[in-house]
Design an enzyme around this catalytic site. Structure first.
Site, mmCIF file in Angstrom:
data_model
loop_
_atom_site.group_PDB
_atom_site.id
_atom_site.type_symbol
_atom_site.label_atom_id
_atom_site.label_comp_id
_atom_site.label_asym_id
_atom_site.label_seq_id
_atom_site.Cartn_x
_atom_site.Cartn_y
_atom_site.Cartn_z
ATOM 1 N N LYS A 142 -10.454 -6.064 9.505
ATOM 2 C CA LYS A 142 -10.255 -6.988 10.633
ATOM 3 C C LYS A 142 -10.315 -6.272 11.981
ATOM 4 O O LYS A 142 -10.340 -6.925 13.031
ATOM 5 C CB LYS A 142 -8.929 -7.722 10.468
ATOM 6 C CG LYS A 142 -8.904 -8.657 9.265
ATOM 7 C CD LYS A 142 -7.550 -9.293 9.065
ATOM 8 C CE LYS A 142 -7.578 -10.290 7.906
ATOM 9 N NZ LYS A 142 -7.914 -9.652 6.621
ATOM 10 N N ILE A 192 0.830 -1.203 0.000
ATOM 11 C CA ILE A 192 0.000 0.000 0.000
ATOM 12 C C ILE A 192 0.861 1.248 0.000
ATOM 13 O O ILE A 192 0.632 2.191 -0.767
ATOM 14 C CB ILE A 192 -0.943 0.003 1.223
ATOM 15 C CG1 ILE A 192 -1.929 -1.161 1.136
ATOM 16 C CG2 ILE A 192 -1.700 1.325 1.315
ATOM 17 C CD1 ILE A 192 -2.902 -1.072 -0.015
#
Length: 648
Positions: A422, A306
């Site tokens: 998550k 990322i």
């Protein structure tokens, strides 16, 4: 003889010319002069008697005016085998110019060579010359096509998907391909069925039996898509037909990526990433560029999946200085070389450091005084962090806290924290550690708003799911297993995950940053969840194998901390829309900073001392929705915990 023909075809296909532009000019002048000579013979026999001197003068004039007209309009520079209507039109204009110059020369000379028939003779010469030169070019194109078709008998026979401009342009490019021979077009619906486009028929397949009969009858080896989007639209029909019947699914990069010339037409087989991706998400690029232009921007975890993509995109927005902060030496070196190669005008600094090292982090802020900080540094692998919870806390919680505190101390305008789905109702240490990081930065931002802490930094958190092709993700892992011959290991038949491409995720992160008013958690539209077993089966088929026959799929059970499905929002949360339909703002429980500081200090002490159970126990008390699953820490959930945040 056969080898000689193949050699000639190779040279033609690769764009190697036997005649340069000067030779072509001489041939054109010769044909033009020959056409004028034929015109003189016709005029001499049917219109007016001509003297020998007239023949000589006209032929000299024809050669001179042909040279001036053809050279002036550069008709000799057009590659004949790629002739188009436009190039043929230019040839006609050149012949017309030749006639005007020739007639003008005769009139200026004062010689009455043709009398009152001059303009009629000029018209005849124009028609004959045009027919000869255009006919010559058409003949060469036909001969070229015939030679290529003979040579193409050993190529892979493919159909091109679609009948739009991209598909037709792709077919024309493939005409000179060394490996592929285009047989026809496939239309996604019955429209244009049995029509002919670019000299090739258009086909339509109503169902799989129809497709199979056609493939066998015409020996079709592949179906070629002009872009990933077209392949994605057919993933449950034509792509599946090909997978199940031994026909290759091929895709071409966009025309603007191919470059000029057949050597750069790189056709490859479709990968699973092409089918899982979605239609490109449109963001307000102008607004994003305006926000980041001229600013010093720091990216932590810059060498990761990322972080590196954030750097690539920021490099296009005119940032003043880009600071790359990461502790991974080799990936940082590779990113540095890439940025130097692709963005030579970019001012950037690779900075080797660890977000856990307070003084090293302070040095980066002190040296560069960033205006915007993207915090992407984190440990992300669920099973590893379940085995090493203290390290998860030190990097994901303590590291995020240090970055946030320095942002406030050095008057950073905005900190953008990259979080995960998550963190919602976490069932593992990794997700809980990211939720703890979210809580801290949001509480710090609220404290600034309330005047409890002096500062101006706005804090933004972004949540999204798995990214396609990221380091250690399931797709590269499955691909390696398939290359080894299997088995492909899936944890559970019912497990699902959300997927998003790395560039797509980073575009949404930057748009969220540009639109944020501060202290918000943005959640992204991840589309529909994907069953991992379906993903495994499709990857096996794309590799040319049959699932559970050629390559087995083995279920190994959920790993520690893993759950069957991920959530973007917990049941207690709701969202509000933004200007981008793919981005929403989550409403989450707010924590007061003065109520959590002592707990966070204690959590860091426990993690540094590697007191594993005490560390996880305190994580559960700060984040009460953290319930371990398939983990040794499930026993802690059975303990009676006091209400509120306990630190002992």
């Amino acid at each position: 003889m056969k080898n000689s023909l193949h050699s000639i075809c190779d040279r033609l296909r690769e764009g190697k010319k036997y005649m340069n532009s000067r030779a072509i000019l001489l041939v054109d002048i010769f044909l033009s002069a020959g056409s004028s000579f034929v015109t003189l013979l016709f005029v001499d026999n049917f219109i007016i008697d001509l003297s020998r001197s007239t023949y000589v003068l006209v032929m000299i004039g024809t050669c001179l005016t042909s040279f001036l007209a053809f050279w002036g309009l550069s008709v000799n520079r057009n590659i004949i085998r790629h002739a188009t209507i436009k190039s043929i039109g230019r040839m006609g204009m050149a012949v017309l110019l030749k006639e005007i110059l020739l007639v003008g020369m005769i009139l200026v000379s004062g010689e009455h060579l043709f009398g009152q028939h001059l303009f009629a003779c000029g018209l005849i010469d124009f028609l004959v010359t045009t027919a000869v030169l255009v006919g010559f070019r058409v003949t060469l194109v036909l001969v070229y096509d015939f030679a290529i078709s003979l040579y193409g008998s050993g190529k892979t026979r493919v159909l091109v998907y679609g009948t739009g401009d991209k598909s037709v342009a792709l077919k024309k490019r493939m005409h000179t391909s060394k490996h592929y021979h285009v047989v026809g077009f496939v239309n996604p619906d019955k429209y244009l069925k049995s029509f002919v486009i670019s000299e090739l028929p258009v086909y339509y397949f109503a169902d799989e039996p129809n497709f199979v009969r056609f493939v066998k009858k015409y020996n079709i080896n592949g179906l070629l898509y002009p872009s990933h989007e077209e392949a994605r639209r057919e993933k449950d029909r034509l792509v599946r037909f090909c997978q199940e019947n031994g026909v290759k699914n091929l895709v071409s990069p966009p025309i603007d990526v191919l470059g000029d010339g057949a050597k750069k037409t790189v056709i490859r087989e479709i990968r699973i990433e092409d089918l899982l991706g979605r239609e490109e998400i449109r963001v307000n690029t102008r607004e994003i560029a305006a926000y980041f232009a001229g600013k010093v921007v720091m990216v932590t975890g810059a060498a990761g999946s990322i972080g590196s993509e954030l750097c690539r995109q920021l490099a296009t927005f005119g940032v003043k200085h880009l600071v790359l902060f990461d502790n991974a030496e080799t990936p940082m070196h590779e990113l540095r070389l890439e940025l130097e190669r692709n963005f030579p005008g970019l001012t950037f600094t690779p900075f080797i450091g660890d977000v856990r090292q307070k003084e090293r982090l302070r040095m980066a802020f002190e040296m560069y005084h960033p205006r915007v900080v993207f915090h992407a540094a984190a440990y992300k692998h669920v099973p590893l962090m379940e085995e090493n919870p203290c390290e998860a806390v030190r990097v994901n919680v303590e590291g995020s806290r240090l970055v946030a505190d320095f942002c406030v101390e050095y008057d950073v305008d905005m900190m953008v924290m990259i979080s995960t789905d998550k963190a919602v109702n976490p069932t593992n240490v990794m997700g809980a550690s990211k939720r703890l990081a979210e809580i801290y930065v949001q509480s710090l931002g609220l404290a600034i708003e309330r005047g409890e802490v002096k500062g101006k930094t706005r804090f933004v958190t972004t949540r999204f799911g798995n990214v396609l092709g990221s380091n250690g993700s399931v797709i590269p892992y499955f691909r390696k297993q398939i290359e080894r011959g299997g088995p492909v290991t899936v944890t559970d038949p019912g497990i699902t995950r959300f997927f998003m491409t790395i560039p797509e995720a980073c575009r949404l992160v930057m748009e969220a940053a540009a639109m944020s008013t501060g202290n918000q958690i943005f959640v992204f539209d991840m589309g529909e969840p994907v069953k991992i077993v379906d993903l495994a089966e499709r990857m096996i088929r794309l590799a040319g194998y049959v699932p559970n026959e050629d390559i087995q799929i083995k279920f190994i059970g959920l790993r520690p901390g893993e759950k069957l499905y991920e959530e973007v929002l917990s049941s207690e949360e709701n969202t509000i829309p933004t200007g981008n339909a793919k981005i929403r703002v989550a409403k989450v429980r707010e924590y007061k900073r003065n109520e959590i500081l002592e707990a966070y200090d204690r959590l860091e002490e426990l993690a540094l001392a590697v007191k594993i159970e005490d560390t996880v126990r305190l994580m559960k008390r700060i984040v009460p929705e953290f319930k371990s699953r398939n983990s040794r820490f499930e026993m802690l959930d059975r303990e009676k915990l006091p209400e509120g945040i306990a630190i002992k």
